[in-house]
Design a protein around this motif. Sequence first.
Motif, short mmCIF file in Angstrom:
data_model
loop_
_atom_site.label_atom_id
_atom_site.label_comp_id
_atom_site.label_asym_id
_atom_site.label_seq_id
_atom_site.Cartn_x
_atom_site.Cartn_y
_atom_site.Cartn_z
N VAL A 234 0.84 -1.21 0.00
CA VAL A 234 0.00 0.00 0.00
C VAL A 234 0.87 1.25 0.00
CG1 VAL A 234 -1.72 1.31 1.30
CG2 VAL A 234 -1.96 -1.16 1.07
N ARG A 235 1.97 1.23 0.74
CA ARG A 235 2.86 2.39 0.75
C ARG A 235 3.53 2.60 -0.60
NH1 ARG A 235 1.56 6.09 3.45
NH2 ARG A 235 3.67 6.96 3.38
N ALA A 236 3.86 1.52 -1.29
CA ALA A 236 4.41 1.65 -2.63
C ALA A 236 3.37 2.23 -3.58
CB ALA A 236 4.89 0.29 -3.14
N ASN A 237 2.13 1.85 -3.37
CA ASN A 237 1.04 2.39 -4.19
C ASN A 237 0.87 3.89 -3.96
OD1 ASN A 237 -1.26 2.00 -6.03
ND2 ASN A 237 -2.49 2.55 -4.24
N TYR A 238 1.10 4.33 -2.73
CA TYR A 238 1.07 5.77 -2.44
C TYR A 238 2.09 6.52 -3.29
CZ TYR A 238 2.63 10.03 -0.10
OH TYR A 238 3.04 11.31 0.15
N VAL A 239 3.29 5.99 -3.37
CA VAL A 239 4.33 6.61 -4.18
C VAL A 239 3.90 6.65 -5.65
CG1 VAL A 239 6.72 6.45 -4.97
CG2 VAL A 239 6.15 5.95 -2.59
N ARG A 240 3.29 5.56 -6.11
CA ARG A 240 2.79 5.52 -7.49
C ARG A 240 1.75 6.61 -7.71
NH1 ARG A 240 -1.64 4.01 -9.84
NH2 ARG A 240 -2.47 3.15 -7.90
N GLN A 241 0.77 6.72 -6.78
CA GLN A 241 -0.28 7.73 -6.93
C GLN A 241 0.30 9.14 -6.96
OE1 GLN A 241 -2.60 6.29 -3.46
NE2 GLN A 241 -4.37 6.36 -4.81
N LYS A 242 1.21 9.41 -6.04
CA LYS A 242 1.81 10.74 -5.96
C LYS A 242 2.55 11.09 -7.25
CE LYS A 242 5.56 11.16 -3.59
NZ LYS A 242 6.55 11.25 -2.49
N THR A 243 3.30 10.13 -7.78
CA THR A 243 4.08 10.39 -8.99
C THR A 243 3.17 10.56 -10.21
OG1 THR A 243 5.82 9.00 -8.03
CG2 THR A 243 6.07 9.63 -10.33
N VAL A 244 2.13 9.74 -10.31
CA VAL A 244 1.18 9.86 -11.41
C VAL A 244 0.47 11.21 -11.36
CG1 VAL A 244 -1.02 9.00 -12.32
CG2 VAL A 244 0.80 7.39 -11.76
N MET A 245 0.05 11.63 -10.15
CA MET A 245 -0.62 12.92 -10.02
C MET A 245 0.30 14.08 -10.40
SD MET A 245 -2.88 12.47 -6.54
CE MET A 245 -4.18 11.23 -6.42
N LEU A 246 1.56 14.00 -10.02
CA LEU A 246 2.52 15.03 -10.39
C LEU A 246 2.70 15.06 -11.91
CD1 LEU A 246 4.53 17.23 -9.65
CD2 LEU A 246 6.24 15.44 -9.21
N TRP A 247 2.76 13.89 -12.51
CA TRP A 247 2.88 13.79 -13.97
C TRP A 247 1.69 14.45 -14.66
CZ3 TRP A 247 6.60 12.07 -17.32
CH2 TRP A 247 6.20 11.85 -18.64
N LEU A 248 0.49 14.21 -14.16
CA LEU A 248 -0.71 14.80 -14.74
C LEU A 248 -0.72 16.31 -14.57
CD1 LEU A 248 -3.41 12.21 -13.61
CD2 LEU A 248 -2.57 12.58 -15.93
N LEU A 249 -0.33 16.79 -13.39
CA LEU A 249 -0.32 18.23 -13.15
C LEU A 249 0.65 18.94 -14.10
CD1 LEU A 249 -0.38 18.31 -9.24
CD2 LEU A 249 -2.18 19.13 -10.76
N GLN A 250 1.81 18.37 -14.30
CA GLN A 250 2.79 19.03 -15.17
C GLN A 250 2.40 18.94 -16.64
OE1 GLN A 250 5.89 16.47 -13.65
NE2 GLN A 250 6.36 15.67 -15.69
N ASN A 251 1.41 18.10 -16.95
CA ASN A 251 0.87 18.02 -18.29
C ASN A 251 -0.52 18.65 -18.38
OD1 ASN A 251 2.71 16.32 -20.23
ND2 ASN A 251 2.84 15.33 -18.22
N SER A 252 -0.80 19.55 -17.44
CA SER A 252 -2.03 20.37 -17.44
C SER A 252 -3.31 19.53 -17.41
CB SER A 252 -2.04 21.30 -18.66
OG SER A 252 -0.90 22.12 -18.69
N GLN A 253 -3.29 18.45 -16.64
CA GLN A 253 -4.46 17.60 -16.50
C GLN A 253 -5.01 17.69 -15.07
OE1 GLN A 253 -5.73 15.88 -19.22
NE2 GLN A 253 -4.12 17.08 -20.27
N ASN A 254 -6.31 17.46 -14.92
CA ASN A 254 -6.93 17.49 -13.61
C ASN A 254 -6.67 16.19 -12.85
OD1 ASN A 254 -8.12 20.02 -14.06
ND2 ASN A 254 -9.88 19.08 -15.08
N VAL A 255 -6.46 16.31 -11.56
CA VAL A 255 -6.32 15.12 -10.72
C VAL A 255 -7.53 14.91 -9.83
CG1 VAL A 255 -3.80 15.23 -10.72
CG2 VAL A 255 -5.08 16.40 -8.93
N THR A 256 -8.43 15.89 -9.81
CA THR A 256 -9.69 15.75 -9.07
C THR A 256 -10.83 16.26 -9.94
OG1 THR A 256 -9.43 17.94 -8.05
CG2 THR A 256 -8.60 16.03 -6.81
N THR A 257 -12.04 15.85 -9.57
CA THR A 257 -13.22 16.29 -10.29
C THR A 257 -13.66 17.64 -9.73
OG1 THR A 257 -13.93 14.01 -10.65
CG2 THR A 257 -15.60 15.73 -10.93
N SER A 258 -13.86 18.61 -10.58
CA SER A 258 -14.30 19.93 -10.13
C SER A 258 -15.70 19.84 -9.56
CB SER A 258 -14.28 20.92 -11.30
OG SER A 258 -12.98 21.08 -11.79
#
Length: 260
Positions: A234-258
């Motif tokens: 589960v902790r490894a999955n946290y790192v995966r989620q964090k990195t994926v979200m950072l990747w999306l943010l730097q590519n101008s994508q939403n990580v949450t639903t408005s």
Amino acid sequence: MSACRLSACIIAFNEADRIGDCIASLAFCDEVVVVDSYSTDSTVEIAQKMGARVLQRPFEGFRSQKQFAVEQAAHDWVLCLDADERVGDELRTAIEAERARGFDGAGGYRFARLSDYFGKFLRHGNAYPDRVLRLFDRRRGGWRGKREVHEAASVDGTVRTLRGDLIHYPYRSLEQQLLKTQRYAQMMAEHDFARGKRATLAKLVLAPAWRFWRGYVLRGGFLDGWHGLVYAYVRANYVRQKTVMLWLLQNSQNVTTSRS
């Protein structure tokens, strides 16, 4: 040398099932301050009944909430806990011994945090000893910096390590852990993005694997049985989620639903 006065500071939100045990473990302190984020359960009533001074403050982040609690304390030496933590007997003895000496020459104290994970205390891997600085002289430090998640106190001066454990009951269920880690992953990704940090393809692939390997194999998480395996995964999955979200943010994508 006379013993110093000591304030305990707790932040809480909807912790009716845990706040009582937390406050009870702090009976040796001169006061208990609880900063509540407008709980909708009986957290406030329980804390007040046990003699705590309760203050209400909207939640703006873990670091700022804890620093606010420290600033409201009546005494300069503070012991900071979350509502899901308790001071173990050996740690209490160590704190009282240092207190009797007037916390001579120290700016703060760190100690190990021992976490319960679905009925078993984890004593290996990335989970332990997980030393945290929670007892300090607020005149020499506090919850500083700008990061609101995975916050850490710091002080100017000598920091000593005490024997004993801060007992931690972080999760009520797997569902709660998954929701909590997703929230933390988002907060960390947003923090890193604002600071100019960027994810890479290598980090997307390798960072979660390294977190699992380091905790489960190199640090002996496997010694905690299936509990250690699930925790490491589960902790490894946290790192995966964090990195994926950072990747999306730097590519101008939403990580949450408005939400309108």
